[in-house]
Design a protein around this motif. Structure first.
Motif, PDB file in Angstrom:
ATOM      1  N   ASN A  64       0.755  -1.150  -0.060  1.00  0.00           N
ATOM      2  CA  ASN A  64       0.046  -0.121  -0.017  1.00  0.00           C
ATOM      3  C   ASN A  64       0.932   1.289  -0.019  1.00  0.00           C
ATOM      4  O   ASN A  64       1.821   1.204   0.379  1.00  0.00           O
ATOM      5  CB  ASN A  64      -0.907  -0.168   1.127  1.00  0.00           C
ATOM      6  CG  ASN A  64      -0.263  -0.091   2.537  1.00  0.00           C
ATOM      7  OD1 ASN A  64       0.608  -1.240   2.738  1.00  0.00           O
ATOM      8  ND2 ASN A  64      -0.472   0.819   3.580  1.00  0.00           N
ATOM      9  N   ARG A  65       0.321   2.206  -0.370  1.00  0.00           N
ATOM     10  CA  ARG A  65       1.258   3.532  -0.720  1.00  0.00           C
ATOM     11  C   ARG A  65       1.623   4.144   0.613  1.00  0.00           C
ATOM     12  O   ARG A  65       2.779   4.743   0.390  1.00  0.00           O
ATOM     13  CB  ARG A  65       0.343   4.660  -1.588  1.00  0.00           C
ATOM     14  CG  ARG A  65      -0.971   4.632  -0.910  1.00  0.00           C
ATOM     15  CD  ARG A  65      -1.983   5.527  -1.983  1.00  0.00           C
ATOM     16  NE  ARG A  65      -3.266   5.871  -1.530  1.00  0.00           N
ATOM     17  CZ  ARG A  65      -4.159   6.080  -2.201  1.00  0.00           C
ATOM     18  NH1 ARG A  65      -4.322   5.859  -3.643  1.00  0.00           N
ATOM     19  NH2 ARG A  65      -5.317   6.408  -1.615  1.00  0.00           N
ATOM     20  N   GLU A  66       0.796   3.972   1.657  1.00  0.00           N
ATOM     21  CA  GLU A  66       1.189   4.575   2.765  1.00  0.00           C
ATOM     22  C   GLU A  66       2.739   4.051   3.374  1.00  0.00           C
ATOM     23  O   GLU A  66       3.296   4.772   4.188  1.00  0.00           O
ATOM     24  CB  GLU A  66       0.229   4.566   3.790  1.00  0.00           C
ATOM     25  CG  GLU A  66      -1.091   5.178   3.802  1.00  0.00           C
ATOM     26  CD  GLU A  66      -1.872   4.288   2.688  1.00  0.00           C
ATOM     27  OE1 GLU A  66      -2.968   5.125   2.220  1.00  0.00           O
ATOM     28  OE2 GLU A  66      -1.643   3.111   2.209  1.00  0.00           O
ATOM     29  N   ASN A  67       2.858   2.895   2.769  1.00  0.00           N
ATOM     30  CA  ASN A  67       4.263   1.910   3.201  1.00  0.00           C
ATOM     31  C   ASN A  67       5.456   2.268   2.412  1.00  0.00           C
ATOM     32  O   ASN A  67       6.529   1.611   2.558  1.00  0.00           O
ATOM     33  CB  ASN A  67       4.043   0.699   3.682  1.00  0.00           C
ATOM     34  CG  ASN A  67       3.330   0.390   4.941  1.00  0.00           C
ATOM     35  OD1 ASN A  67       3.633   1.224   5.977  1.00  0.00           O
ATOM     36  ND2 ASN A  67       2.270  -0.708   5.111  1.00  0.00           N
ATOM     37  N   VAL A  68       5.294   2.940   1.365  1.00  0.00           N
ATOM     38  CA  VAL A  68       6.295   3.296   0.485  1.00  0.00           C
ATOM     39  C   VAL A  68       7.613   3.681   0.977  1.00  0.00           C
ATOM     40  O   VAL A  68       8.723   3.442   0.931  1.00  0.00           O
ATOM     41  CB  VAL A  68       5.913   4.133  -0.655  1.00  0.00           C
ATOM     42  CG1 VAL A  68       6.987   4.641  -1.457  1.00  0.00           C
ATOM     43  CG2 VAL A  68       4.803   3.339  -1.592  1.00  0.00           C
ATOM     44  N   GLU A  69       7.399   4.812   1.887  1.00  0.00           N
ATOM     45  CA  GLU A  69       8.597   5.527   2.656  1.00  0.00           C
ATOM     46  C   GLU A  69       9.381   4.147   3.576  1.00  0.00           C
ATOM     47  O   GLU A  69      10.604   4.109   3.509  1.00  0.00           O
ATOM     48  CB  GLU A  69       7.962   6.483   3.661  1.00  0.00           C
ATOM     49  CG  GLU A  69       9.266   7.399   4.305  1.00  0.00           C
ATOM     50  CD  GLU A  69       8.596   8.515   5.314  1.00  0.00           C
ATOM     51  OE1 GLU A  69       9.647   9.044   5.571  1.00  0.00           O
ATOM     52  OE2 GLU A  69       7.684   8.294   5.558  1.00  0.00           O
ATOM     53  N   TRP A  70       8.619   3.509   4.262  1.00  0.00           N
ATOM     54  CA  TRP A  70       9.201   2.340   4.951  1.00  0.00           C
ATOM     55  C   TRP A  70       9.762   1.619   4.176  1.00  0.00           C
ATOM     56  O   TRP A  70      10.942   1.013   4.481  1.00  0.00           O
ATOM     57  CB  TRP A  70       7.943   1.604   5.739  1.00  0.00           C
ATOM     58  CG  TRP A  70       8.528   0.286   6.325  1.00  0.00           C
ATOM     59  CD1 TRP A  70       9.079   0.364   7.508  1.00  0.00           C
ATOM     60  CD2 TRP A  70       8.474  -0.983   5.772  1.00  0.00           C
ATOM     61  NE1 TRP A  70       9.356  -0.956   7.952  1.00  0.00           N
ATOM     62  CE2 TRP A  70       9.083  -2.012   6.890  1.00  0.00           C
ATOM     63  CE3 TRP A  70       7.941  -1.401   4.623  1.00  0.00           C
ATOM     64  CZ2 TRP A  70       9.042  -3.065   6.585  1.00  0.00           C
ATOM     65  CZ3 TRP A  70       7.938  -2.736   4.329  1.00  0.00           C
ATOM     66  CH2 TRP A  70       8.741  -3.692   5.339  1.00  0.00           C
ATOM     67  N   LEU A  71       9.311   1.269   2.989  1.00  0.00           N
ATOM     68  CA  LEU A  71      10.191   0.192   2.034  1.00  0.00           C
ATOM     69  C   LEU A  71      11.334   0.894   1.602  1.00  0.00           C
ATOM     70  O   LEU A  71      12.581  -0.049   1.564  1.00  0.00           O
ATOM     71  CB  LEU A  71       9.197  -0.106   0.941  1.00  0.00           C
ATOM     72  CG  LEU A  71       9.741  -1.235  -0.171  1.00  0.00           C
ATOM     73  CD1 LEU A  71       9.661  -2.786   0.460  1.00  0.00           C
ATOM     74  CD2 LEU A  71       8.911  -1.129  -1.244  1.00  0.00           C
ATOM     75  N   VAL A  72      11.657   1.905   1.204  1.00  0.00           N
ATOM     76  CA  VAL A  72      12.576   2.526   0.564  1.00  0.00           C
ATOM     77  C   VAL A  72      13.707   2.545   1.850  1.00  0.00           C
ATOM     78  O   VAL A  72      14.860   2.415   1.694  1.00  0.00           O
ATOM     79  CB  VAL A  72      12.369   4.039  -0.008  1.00  0.00           C
ATOM     80  CG1 VAL A  72      13.739   4.580  -0.143  1.00  0.00           C
ATOM     81  CG2 VAL A  72      11.432   3.836  -1.201  1.00  0.00           C
ATOM     82  N   THR A  73      13.043   2.882   3.125  1.00  0.00           N
ATOM     83  CA  THR A  73      14.220   2.937   4.063  1.00  0.00           C
ATOM     84  C   THR A  73      14.596   1.500   4.469  1.00  0.00           C
ATOM     85  O   THR A  73      16.004   1.388   4.750  1.00  0.00           O
ATOM     86  CB  THR A  73      13.527   3.696   5.519  1.00  0.00           C
ATOM     87  OG1 THR A  73      12.835   4.835   5.038  1.00  0.00           O
ATOM     88  CG2 THR A  73      14.522   3.559   6.567  1.00  0.00           C
ATOM     89  N   GLU A  74      13.831   0.493   4.173  1.00  0.00           N
ATOM     90  CA  GLU A  74      14.146  -0.836   4.776  1.00  0.00           C
ATOM     91  C   GLU A  74      15.116  -1.478   3.971  1.00  0.00           C
ATOM     92  O   GLU A  74      16.213  -1.915   4.184  1.00  0.00           O
ATOM     93  CB  GLU A  74      12.850  -1.687   4.275  1.00  0.00           C
ATOM     94  CG  GLU A  74      12.992  -3.036   4.933  1.00  0.00           C
ATOM     95  CD  GLU A  74      12.714  -3.516   6.410  1.00  0.00           C
ATOM     96  OE1 GLU A  74      12.974  -4.511   6.880  1.00  0.00           O
ATOM     97  OE2 GLU A  74      12.654  -2.446   7.031  1.00  0.00           O
ATOM     98  N   TYR A  75      14.969  -0.911   2.572  1.00  0.00           N
ATOM     99  CA  TYR A  75      16.250  -1.316   1.478  1.00  0.00           C
ATOM    100  C   TYR A  75      17.321  -0.675   1.319  1.00  0.00           C
ATOM    101  O   TYR A  75      18.661  -1.100   0.880  1.00  0.00           O
ATOM    102  CB  TYR A  75      15.539  -1.847   0.159  1.00  0.00           C
ATOM    103  CG  TYR A  75      14.916  -3.125   0.207  1.00  0.00           C
ATOM    104  CD1 TYR A  75      15.402  -4.215   0.434  1.00  0.00           C
ATOM    105  CD2 TYR A  75      13.563  -3.068  -0.015  1.00  0.00           C
ATOM    106  CE1 TYR A  75      14.901  -5.439   0.374  1.00  0.00           C
ATOM    107  CE2 TYR A  75      12.666  -4.338  -0.060  1.00  0.00           C
ATOM    108  CZ  TYR A  75      13.624  -5.479   0.102  1.00  0.00           C
ATOM    109  OH  TYR A  75      12.672  -6.822   0.055  1.00  0.00           O
ATOM    110  N   GLY A  76      17.244   0.688   1.505  1.00  0.00           N
ATOM    111  CA  GLY A  76      18.330   1.697   1.192  1.00  0.00           C
ATOM    112  C   GLY A  76      18.713   1.581  -0.239  1.00  0.00           C
ATOM    113  O   GLY A  76      18.259   1.514  -1.095  1.00  0.00           O
TER     114      GLY A  76
END
Length: 459
Positions: free
Chosen positions: A105-117
């Protein structure tokens, strides 16, 4: 089910295959999900031109639509979908699952980007309802912008690319071409195609298009944007839009006018800016629907006229399902109190069951908020022919998306969209703005100013 694509679906799939970054501006109901999944399957398994695919979508769509489309079509059933939803622990487990397509979901895009760096693993990204990335200041846009250079293919899907005006096109276009066509910054884009309008101090609230700006903008992005209108491709049953006047009793009309006067008079000599206008118009629309929150968050009742009209409509439906859109919590609670048979659309797996029940005519009255039912939900398989807007809204995008839940490909019945319009209230301005497709902040401010002018004249 065997997939027999329409000509435009074959074209959409081919454009995804041929163009590394593309926006498919497909109107609601044109089957953009299956067209995109078909291209994904070919890129993964026939051409080996993609290896890990990420789909970013509204929460309900991420949870239901993409997996359901894979299950529905014979040629896609081998695709493995992993839903990156829920708690952090569940999301991390989903990311490690063996899959072809990961949906978040779009609300977790920021989390996903941070998760992978810097170890971003997805070489193809699909943004379902890309207009939700229109704000260049949003965290989701900034996050995706950081990893954009690591993405080889990107597909944007939406039926409403510029819901509030051409300003909305810059951010989604930047995610496609990294600023090649419309400029590297939103400031440069505005300077090139707009002139500043309404402002408060140094803050500009409204940008006016320069002459021929629309033509020049669309010309600039023509090679990476495919626009398709449902009316050009589909023989949909007729949709009839009917404003339903709701007459208030003399007592209710007098109470509405008093409350409107009390609310607006303090602003008669002030400059009404966007934020103030939004608050005021919201209160006026609440009052038009029959109730309003007071200072203590209690509910002040004004009238039941819309409830009475809704009762008449439900009776006239002769037992067929009725879909009702509400915008305010007190409207929802009052409708539920009057009609105990009403159901709301729940979240997660419960919501999927609610969709199934609705499409199988097991739900006589479905209550939906336009924000939660706006994107991707397929609710056209029931025998519903009556859609009612209990509360009126300002957003053209939400209005179009919500109505397209039933008036879309697969619908076989004529649909009647009824809007309950309390006479002599802000409802009338909101409906007029929708009909003129003038639903931006400027239209909202002008409507509030018109109401202030009216009470001054009556004063």
């Amino acid at each position: 089910m065997k997939y027999k694509p329409h000509q435009y679906q074959e074209y959409a799939t081919a454009r995804i295959m041929d163009t590394p970054f593309i926006a498919l501006l497909l109107e609601m109901g044109l089957g953009k999900t299956v067209s995109t999944l078909t291209a994904i399957d070919m890129l993964l398994n026939d051409f080996f031109d993609a290896s890990r695919v990420l789909v970013i979508a509204p929460l309900r769509v991420a949870d239901d639509t993409w997996a359901r489309e894979v299950e529905k079509w014979d040629h896609l059933k081998h695709l493995r979908i992993s839903k990156v939803l829920g708690s952090v622990t569940v999301r991390r487990k989903a990311l490690k699952a063996e899959a072809d397509v990961w949906v978040i979901n779009r609300e977790n895009v920021e989390w996903l980007v941070t998760e992978y760096g810097s170890k971003w693993p997805f070489d193809m990204v699909v943004i379902d309802e890309s207009s939700s990335f229109k704000n260049p200041q949003s965290k989701r846009f900034k996050a995706l912008r950081r990893v954009r250079p690591m993405i080889k293919r990107i597909v944007e899907l939406t039926g409403t690319p510029a819901p509030n005006g051409l300003e909305d096109l810059w951010a989604p276009t930047y995610l496609l071409d990294q600023g090649e066509r419309l400029g590297k910054t939103i400031t440069g884009y505005r300077d090139r195609y707009f002139t500043p309008g309404a402002r408060s101090g140094h803050v500009v609230y409204d940008w006016k298009q320069k002459k021929e700006a629309e033509e020049r903008i669309y010309e600039a992005i023509a090679d990476i944007a495919v626009s398709m209108k449902a009316k050009d491709w589909l023989e949909l049953p007729e949709r009839i839009d009917v404003p339903v006047p709701v007459k208030l009793s003399d007592e209710a009309q007098a109470l509405y006018k008093k409350l409107e006067r009390d609310l607006l008079l303090p602003y008669q000599d002030a400059d009404v800016v966007a934020n103030t206008a939004a608050v005021l118009s919201n209160k006026l629309l609440q009052m038009a629907s029959g109730a309003v929150y007071d200072e203590e968050r209690g509910i002040k009742l004004i009238h039941d006229a819309k409830l009475d009209k809704l009762e008449d409509i439900i009776e006239a439906a002769q037992g067929k399902p009725v879909m009702v859109f509400y915008n305010f919590k007190h409207s929802l609670s009052r409708i539920q109190e009057r009609f105990p048979q009403a159901q709301i659309l729940r979240k997660g797996k419960d919501g999927n069951e609610d969709i199934r029940a609705w499409n199988n005519d097991e739900t006589p009255l479905l209550l939906l908020h336009p924000k939660s039912a706006g994107h991707g939900l397929n609710l056209q398989e029931s025998s519903c022919q009556t859609v009612v807007w209990y509360d009126q809204i300002w957003s053209l995008e939400e209005d179009q998306q919500a109505n397209a839940r039933v008036h879309r490909q697969g619908q076989t019945r004529r649909i009647v969209v009824m809007r309950l319009v309390a006479e002599g209230t802000m409802d009338e301005q909101a409906i007029d703005a929708l009909e003129r497709k003038a639903t931006g902040q400027e239209a909202l401010m002008q409507a509030v100013k018109a109401r202030i002018s009216k009470i001054q004249q009556e004063g």
